[in-house]
Design a protein around this motif. Structure first.
Motif, PDB file in Angstrom:
ATOM      1  N   LYS A  10     -31.450  98.359  16.160  1.00  0.00           N
ATOM      2  CA  LYS A  10     -32.188  98.400  14.908  1.00  0.00           C
ATOM      3  C   LYS A  10     -32.452  99.839  14.510  1.00  0.00           C
ATOM      4  N   GLY A  11     -32.266 100.129  13.223  1.00  0.00           N
ATOM      5  CA  GLY A  11     -32.515 101.467  12.726  1.00  0.00           C
ATOM      6  C   GLY A  11     -32.844 101.450  11.249  1.00  0.00           C
ATOM      7  N   GLU A  28     -30.029 105.591  11.194  1.00  0.00           N
ATOM      8  CA  GLU A  28     -30.748 106.393  12.193  1.00  0.00           C
ATOM      9  C   GLU A  28     -31.507 105.471  13.132  1.00  0.00           C
ATOM     10  N   LEU A  29     -31.226 105.629  14.424  1.00  0.00           N
ATOM     11  CA  LEU A  29     -31.881 104.834  15.460  1.00  0.00           C
ATOM     12  C   LEU A  29     -33.138 105.543  15.936  1.00  0.00           C
ATOM     13  N   ALA A  46     -23.828  92.706  -1.116  1.00  0.00           N
ATOM     14  CA  ALA A  46     -24.235  91.400  -0.579  1.00  0.00           C
ATOM     15  C   ALA A  46     -25.428  91.519   0.368  1.00  0.00           C
ATOM     16  N   LEU A  47     -25.470  92.612   1.151  1.00  0.00           N
ATOM     17  CA  LEU A  47     -26.564  92.823   2.097  1.00  0.00           C
ATOM     18  C   LEU A  47     -27.726  93.591   1.475  1.00  0.00           C
ATOM     19  N   ASN A  48     -27.553  93.996   0.218  1.00  0.00           N
ATOM     20  CA  ASN A  48     -28.579  94.762  -0.507  1.00  0.00           C
ATOM     21  C   ASN A  48     -28.995  96.005   0.293  1.00  0.00           C
ATOM     22  N   LEU A  49     -27.989  96.727   0.795  1.00  0.00           N
ATOM     23  CA  LEU A  49     -28.262  97.919   1.598  1.00  0.00           C
ATOM     24  C   LEU A  49     -28.763  99.043   0.704  1.00  0.00           C
ATOM     25  N   LYS A  50     -29.849  99.659   1.126  1.00  0.00           N
ATOM     26  CA  LYS A  50     -30.471 100.760   0.390  1.00  0.00           C
ATOM     27  C   LYS A  50     -30.998 101.775   1.384  1.00  0.00           C
ATOM     28  N   GLU A  51     -31.033 103.039   0.988  1.00  0.00           N
ATOM     29  CA  GLU A  51     -31.612 104.075   1.836  1.00  0.00           C
ATOM     30  C   GLU A  51     -33.077 103.747   2.089  1.00  0.00           C
ATOM     31  N   GLY A  52     -33.506 103.887   3.341  1.00  0.00           N
ATOM     32  CA  GLY A  52     -34.876 103.592   3.734  1.00  0.00           C
ATOM     33  C   GLY A  52     -35.074 102.178   4.248  1.00  0.00           C
ATOM     34  N   LYS A  53     -34.096 101.305   4.023  1.00  0.00           N
ATOM     35  CA  LYS A  53     -34.193  99.916   4.467  1.00  0.00           C
ATOM     36  C   LYS A  53     -33.807  99.819   5.946  1.00  0.00           C
ATOM     37  N   GLU A  54     -34.445  98.907   6.681  1.00  0.00           N
ATOM     38  CA  GLU A  54     -34.069  98.674   8.071  1.00  0.00           C
ATOM     39  C   GLU A  54     -32.823  97.796   8.123  1.00  0.00           C
ATOM     40  N   ALA A  55     -31.988  98.060   9.118  1.00  0.00           N
ATOM     41  CA  ALA A  55     -30.755  97.295   9.314  1.00  0.00           C
ATOM     42  C   ALA A  55     -30.404  97.346  10.794  1.00  0.00           C
ATOM     43  N   TYR A  56     -29.445  96.555  11.179  1.00  0.00           N
ATOM     44  CA  TYR A  56     -28.990  96.497  12.566  1.00  0.00           C
ATOM     45  C   TYR A  56     -27.537  96.946  12.669  1.00  0.00           C
ATOM     46  N   ALA A  57     -27.241  97.745  13.681  1.00  0.00           N
ATOM     47  CA  ALA A  57     -25.861  98.046  14.046  1.00  0.00           C
ATOM     48  C   ALA A  57     -25.500  97.035  15.133  1.00  0.00           C
TER      49      ALA A  57
END
Length: 70
Positions: A10-11, A28-29, A46-57
């Motif tokens: 998670k990062g 960033e982890l 589709a994933l609504n990726l945005k700077e500052g949002k949490e996501a998983y690698a």
């Protein structure tokens, strides 16, 4: 969320570099390590990726190859 992948990190998305077809996502982890992923432009939307949002690698690999210089 349950996955068969052994590595799920998670990062926070620090930067997105959008291209015509693919985008580079800089995640960033904790501890400051950054992982870069290349995904399609459609996946970013589709994933609504945005700077500052949490996501998983999510990393799943059957083989990891190493090399050294002689």
């Amino acid at each position: 969320m349950k996955l068969s992948a052994r590595n799920c990190l998670k990062g926070t998305i620090k930067k997105i570099v959008a291209g015509a077809v693919n985008s580079e996502i800089f995640l960033e982890l904790p501890g400051g390590v950054t992982i870069t992923s290349i995904v399609t432009k459609d996946a970013v939307e589709a994933l609504n990726l945005k700077e500052g949002k949490e996501a998983y690698a999510v990393i799943k690999a059957s083989n990891v190859m190493l090399a050294v210089d002689h």
